[in-house]
Structure formats: C-alpha cells, structure tokens
Design a protein around this motif. Structure first.
Motif, short mmCIF file in Angstrom:
data_model
loop_
_atom_site.label_atom_id
_atom_site.label_comp_id
_atom_site.label_asym_id
_atom_site.label_seq_id
_atom_site.Cartn_x
_atom_site.Cartn_y
_atom_site.Cartn_z
N GLY A 48 -43.20 34.67 -46.91
CA GLY A 48 -43.95 36.34 -46.84
C GLY A 48 -43.63 36.36 -48.41
O GLY A 48 -43.12 35.83 -49.14
N TYR A 79 -42.53 40.00 -43.62
CA TYR A 79 -42.15 39.60 -42.80
C TYR A 79 -41.61 39.40 -41.14
O TYR A 79 -41.50 39.80 -40.44
CB TYR A 79 -43.03 38.48 -43.13
N HIS A 80 -40.59 39.00 -42.17
CA HIS A 80 -39.07 38.69 -41.13
C HIS A 80 -38.21 39.09 -41.58
O HIS A 80 -36.48 39.25 -41.07
CB HIS A 80 -38.64 37.36 -40.54
#
Length: 356
Positions: A91, A108-109
């Motif tokens: 990401g 993203y995370h």
C-alpha cells in the motif's frame, strides 16, 4: 553461446556523418518499455525543489521508472528517498506532498513508519510468529541536493557529481540556492518524450518555429557545449526590461530529461515525463530570487513561455505523427546546429547497446 547480431542503428557515429535515431525508437510499446528499463531506471531524476523539503516531515512523492518514492526530510536533518510502498502488502504511505509530517501510516492497513523509514507499529500483528517491527524498514533510493534542486535515482546510475560536473564553475556555486518556486505549468503532449528532448537540444528550429524568441537571441552566436552527461546551449539575450532584460540565455540539459533554463533573474526547470507510447508530460517550474517580488515581470515571463511552448508542442506532435507514419527513414544531422541532438542520441545508443 551465439552472440546477438549487432544492430547497425545503435552503432556509434561521428557527428560529421551522423544519422538521427530511426522512427522505431520513438513509436510503440516496445520503445516505451525499453526507455523505462534502460533509461529511467538508470538515471537521476529531478523530483523537488529544496524548499519543498526544508523542514523535518516535509515531503513530496515521485515515480522513478515505476517505483513510487517518498522524498522526505528526517528528524535528523537527513534527506531520504524512501520507497513509497508498504512492506506489508504494497500500500501507499503518502499520496501527495505535505508539510511537517510526524510519521507515515500506510493507507491500506495502517502500518506506521518513522520519517527515516523504520517501521514503528503494525496493528494486530501480535500473533504472527517470527515477526518483529524492528526488523522492517523501507528501502531507499539515492538522493542528491544541488543548487536548490533535489534529484533521486535508483541503483544503476552514474554518481550525481558526474551529471553536473562543470556547471557550478560556469554559473557559480549556489547561484540558484536563493530562488523560490512561484509557479508550475504542465503540458500534456502527444509525442514520445525523446521527440521533445530532441527539439530542446538544438537551436536549428528557432528561426522557423519561434519568431518572437528568435528576435531576442543572437542566432549567429548561438553555441552548444557538450559534457559527458549534460550539454549547454547559450546565446546573448536582448529583451525588454519588463521581461528579462539583457544578458546570457543558458539552456542546460541534464541526462536524460531535465532542463534548466537560466535567464537574467529567472530559473525555469523542465521535467519531461513519459506517459505511455507516443505521449509525454512536460512540467515547467518557474523560480525567482526570493528577495525580488515583481508580479508583473513574472506574468510577462509566464505568457511568453506559454507562447514558446505552444509552438514547440505543435511541432513535436507533428513530428511524432511523421515518425509513426511509416514514411520516415532516419535523416542526417546538421554538424553545426545539432551537436546536442547527436550527443543525446549517442547516450541513448550506448544505453540500448547495454540492454542488447
């Protein structure tokens, strides 16, 4: 093992008997991929002005041959070119330029990195065996700062000092350090990036394409000086006081796609960026001395530059159509006026020969 047959189009030639590159090097997906792999993955790219990354946490994003980069000033004062790719599942850490960031969190995370690229936290990874936050950090590209400009490169590129060798002696060390960015203009052009660079590297076309610019320059005195990784075109300049005044026009090209247009009281940088087969984008950044605030002169500069660029855009797009037509066979170069083009083509040929 049988050696590949040498490509006669890539053979080095002296200027007095030189031909331009054939059309096949300007047209199609194969040419675009060759340039990404052999040119842009192995060269220095202009990515920022020093004022963009002056304080800890200041950052810009860039792309080098498909590798996303995050250029950031660290808490320790070190400028880094981090890969803008999270080590979890690729990401992005930053989507655009910014100021005074304290850390970078993957969009993203949520994995979070310090300004030096060290992973500092990874949410909900406690159950992962043999996983340690301290073991993970972002890879780095090479970065260099010179004359108030920031460049980055991947591994396979010459030392940065070689790229600009001799320029400081000509213009003066730190001459451009006090300049500040005032404006950016971009042009999307339907031509291969090399068509635009070819056009930049010779004054042969100036009397035919740029009537207003031609009146300012001394075509008879127009000269090109060649170095290993850059070239300089220069001419005496006479223009109205509300534009540039009188002095020298210095047009530096740095391998492979950076231009520095230095006129009295102004620096304009150009970045020629490939945008797929037969397309490129040219970004123009206008810089002026920080201690001079002359909005009227900047407006005249922008208008005149736009006039010249539209003339260049038109002819470059027409040349690209000619190259793609199937009619063109590589022509002879003018030894007096196209030494800069020959120099560029010889560097290209050398890079392509390595690939073969």
């Amino acid at each position: 093992m049988q050696q590949p047959t040498p490509d006669p189009d890539l053979a080095s030639r002296e200027l007095t008997c030189a031909f331009a590159l054939p059309a096949s090097f300007y047209v199609g997906t194969a040419a675009d991929e060759r340039d990404r792999r052999q040119i842009f993955a192995r060269s220095w790219q202009l990515v920022a002005h020093a004022t963009d990354v002056a304080q800890p946490g200041d950052h810009v994003v860039a792309d080098l041959a498909g590798v996303p980069l995050l250029i950031v000033s660290g808490d320790d004062g070190t400028l880094r070119a981090l890969h803008n790719v999270c080590r979890h599942r690729a990401g992005p850490l930053a989507l655009c330029a910014g100021r005074r960031a304290k850390r970078f969190r993957c969009r993203y995370h949520g994995w979070t990195y310090a300004l030096d690229g060290q992973l500092s936290s990874a949410p909900e990874m406690d159950d992962a065996e043999h996983f340690a936050v301290a073991d993970i950090r972002l890879p780095e590209a090479r970065v260099a700062q010179w004359q108030g400009l920031v460049f980055a490169a991947l591994d396979d590129s010459p030392p940065f000092a070689h790229l600009v060798d001799g320029i400081d002696a000509r213009i003066g060390p730190g001459r451009l350090d006090g300049y500040v960015l005032q404006q950016r203009v971009a042009y999307d052009i339907d031509c291969d990036w090399k068509v635009y660079v070819d056009n930049y590297l010779e004054g042969y076309h100036v009397p035919h394409i740029h009537p207003e610019l031609n009146r300012m320059l001394d075509y008879r005195s127009y000269r090109t000086e060649l170095s290993r990784w850059h070239s300089l075109q220069w001419s005496p300049l006479e223009s109205a006081e509300e534009l540039y005044g009188n002095g020298d026009a210095l047009y530096y090209w740095l391998w492979p796609n950076t231009m520095l247009n230095i006129l009295p009281g102004r620096l304009q940088t150009n970045r020629v960026l490939p945008r797929g087969p037969g397309r490129c984008r040219v970004e123009f950044d206008f810089h002026y001395p920080a201690d001079i605030d002359d909005a009227a002169r900047r407006a005249h500069d922008a208008a005149f530059s736009d006039l010249v660029q539209k003339e260049d855009v038109d002819i470059c797009e027409r040349v690209q159509r000619g190259l793609a037509s199937g009619s063109y066979v590589a022509g002879r170069l003018n030894p007096l006026r196209e030494s800069g083009v020959h120099h560029f083509h010889e560097l290209l040929r050398s890079a392509y020969r390595v690939h073969r």
